[in-house]
Scaffold this active site. Structure first.
Site, PDB file in Angstrom:
ATOM      1  N   LYS A 114       0.819  -1.217   0.000  1.00 13.75           N
ATOM      2  CA  LYS A 114       0.000   0.000   0.000  1.00 13.75           C
ATOM      3  C   LYS A 114       0.858   1.275   0.000  1.00 13.75           C
ATOM      4  O   LYS A 114       2.065   1.232   0.267  1.00 13.75           O
ATOM      5  CB  LYS A 114      -0.935  -0.035   1.215  1.00 13.75           C
ATOM      6  CG  LYS A 114      -1.993  -1.140   1.140  1.00 13.75           C
ATOM      7  CD  LYS A 114      -2.980  -1.018   2.298  1.00 13.75           C
ATOM      8  CE  LYS A 114      -4.056  -2.088   2.221  1.00 13.75           C
ATOM      9  NZ  LYS A 114      -5.026  -1.950   3.353  1.00 13.75           N
ATOM     10  N   TYR A 173     -12.552  -1.811  -3.369  1.00 20.23           N
ATOM     11  CA  TYR A 173     -13.043  -1.819  -1.985  1.00 20.23           C
ATOM     12  C   TYR A 173     -14.560  -1.642  -1.907  1.00 20.23           C
ATOM     13  O   TYR A 173     -15.079  -1.215  -0.875  1.00 20.23           O
ATOM     14  CB  TYR A 173     -12.322  -0.747  -1.167  1.00 20.23           C
ATOM     15  CG  TYR A 173     -10.947  -1.192  -0.674  1.00 20.23           C
ATOM     16  CD1 TYR A 173     -10.808  -2.321   0.139  1.00 20.23           C
ATOM     17  CD2 TYR A 173      -9.793  -0.490  -1.004  1.00 20.23           C
ATOM     18  CE1 TYR A 173      -9.560  -2.728   0.594  1.00 20.23           C
ATOM     19  CE2 TYR A 173      -8.539  -0.897  -0.548  1.00 20.23           C
ATOM     20  CZ  TYR A 173      -8.439  -2.017   0.264  1.00 20.23           C
ATOM     21  OH  TYR A 173      -7.210  -2.434   0.721  1.00 20.23           O
ATOM     22  N   ASN A 223      -2.043   0.511   6.645  1.00 18.44           N
ATOM     23  CA  ASN A 223      -1.512  -0.728   7.233  1.00 18.44           C
ATOM     24  C   ASN A 223      -0.679  -1.560   6.255  1.00 18.44           C
ATOM     25  O   ASN A 223      -0.576  -2.777   6.389  1.00 18.44           O
ATOM     26  CB  ASN A 223      -2.645  -1.540   7.874  1.00 18.44           C
ATOM     27  CG  ASN A 223      -3.699  -1.938   6.875  1.00 18.44           C
ATOM     28  OD1 ASN A 223      -3.577  -1.649   5.684  1.00 18.44           O
ATOM     29  ND2 ASN A 223      -4.731  -2.608   7.342  1.00 18.44           N
ATOM     30  N   HIS A 268      -2.216  -5.461   1.643  1.00 18.83           N
ATOM     31  CA  HIS A 268      -3.510  -6.119   1.425  1.00 18.83           C
ATOM     32  C   HIS A 268      -3.244  -7.550   1.000  1.00 18.83           C
ATOM     33  O   HIS A 268      -2.326  -7.799   0.210  1.00 18.83           O
ATOM     34  CB  HIS A 268      -4.300  -5.425   0.302  1.00 18.83           C
ATOM     35  CG  HIS A 268      -5.443  -6.268  -0.198  1.00 18.83           C
ATOM     36  ND1 HIS A 268      -6.676  -6.275   0.423  1.00 18.83           N
ATOM     37  CD2 HIS A 268      -5.523  -7.198  -1.200  1.00 18.83           C
ATOM     38  CE1 HIS A 268      -7.466  -7.157  -0.195  1.00 18.83           C
ATOM     39  NE2 HIS A 268      -6.790  -7.724  -1.188  1.00 18.83           N
ATOM     40  N   GLU A 277      -9.743 -10.704  -7.610  1.00 20.21           N
ATOM     41  CA  GLU A 277      -8.818  -9.568  -7.483  1.00 20.21           C
ATOM     42  C   GLU A 277      -7.645  -9.690  -8.465  1.00 20.21           C
ATOM     43  O   GLU A 277      -7.227  -8.692  -9.072  1.00 20.21           O
ATOM     44  CB  GLU A 277      -8.317  -9.480  -6.034  1.00 20.21           C
ATOM     45  CG  GLU A 277      -9.420  -9.070  -5.063  1.00 20.21           C
ATOM     46  CD  GLU A 277      -9.038  -9.187  -3.595  1.00 20.21           C
ATOM     47  OE1 GLU A 277      -9.908  -8.888  -2.749  1.00 20.21           O
ATOM     48  OE2 GLU A 277      -7.896  -9.579  -3.277  1.00 20.21           O
TER      49      GLU A 277
END
Ligand code: IDP
Length: 140
Positions: free
Chosen positions: A11, A51, A114, A117, A128
């Site tokens: 991320k 998302y 964070n 993913h 995905e």
């Protein structure tokens, strides 16, 4: 145990801090192989689609803004039990609850920023992966 593929994102908080290689070493030390990888900037539409399951949550806008703020690195990881194994290597969503030695414990800044993913099921992994990679871009 089955040979599986899972989808991973390094991320923006991690790419910003130049942690791509550091995170890749956690992945490889766990026995997962990076069989596809590319650095990209998500569009707002791509982030909202990715998302979509969280669109009613209060943090959705903040999450989308974060995911498009800097480049990300999208990956396909392959290995025995790859979906569950990578969830273990990442650690809990909130770094305050993540186990020692996990990516999120060692690198995440907050529950939102964070660092990583990983798909939560084999079914979502396939969906995905197909959102970001053509079949011939994945070389096992
Ligand atoms: P996961 O990434 O561990 O599967 P999810 O609950 O699916 O966790 O949430 C997706 C992402 O949304 C998280 O990784 C995190 O970036 C963000 N997120 C989840 N909960 C919060 C929150 O309470 N505040 C801000 N962002 C959040």
């Amino acid at each position: 145990m089955a040979l599986e593929r899972t989808f991973s994102i390094i991320k923006p908080d991690a790419t910003r801090r130049n942690l791509t290689g550091a995170i890749n070493s956690y992945i490889e030390k766990a026995g997962l192989r990076i069989v596809a990888q590319k650095r990209m900037l998500l569009t707002r539409a791509q982030a909202e689609t990715f998302y979509a399951v969280h669109k009613e949550r209060p943090f959705f806008g903040e999450l989308v803004d974060f995911m498009i703020s800097e480049p990300i690195v999208v990956q396909v990881l392959e290995g025995e039990n790859a979906v569950a194994k990578y969830r273990e290597v990442m650690g809990a969503t909130n770094p305050a609850n993540a186990a020692e030695g996990t990516i999120r414990k060692d690198f995440a800044l907050s529950v939102g920023e964070n660092s990583a993913h990983g798909s939560d099921s084999l079914e979502n992994a396939a969906i995905e992966i197909a959102q970001f990679f053509a079949g011939n871009e994945i070389v096992g």
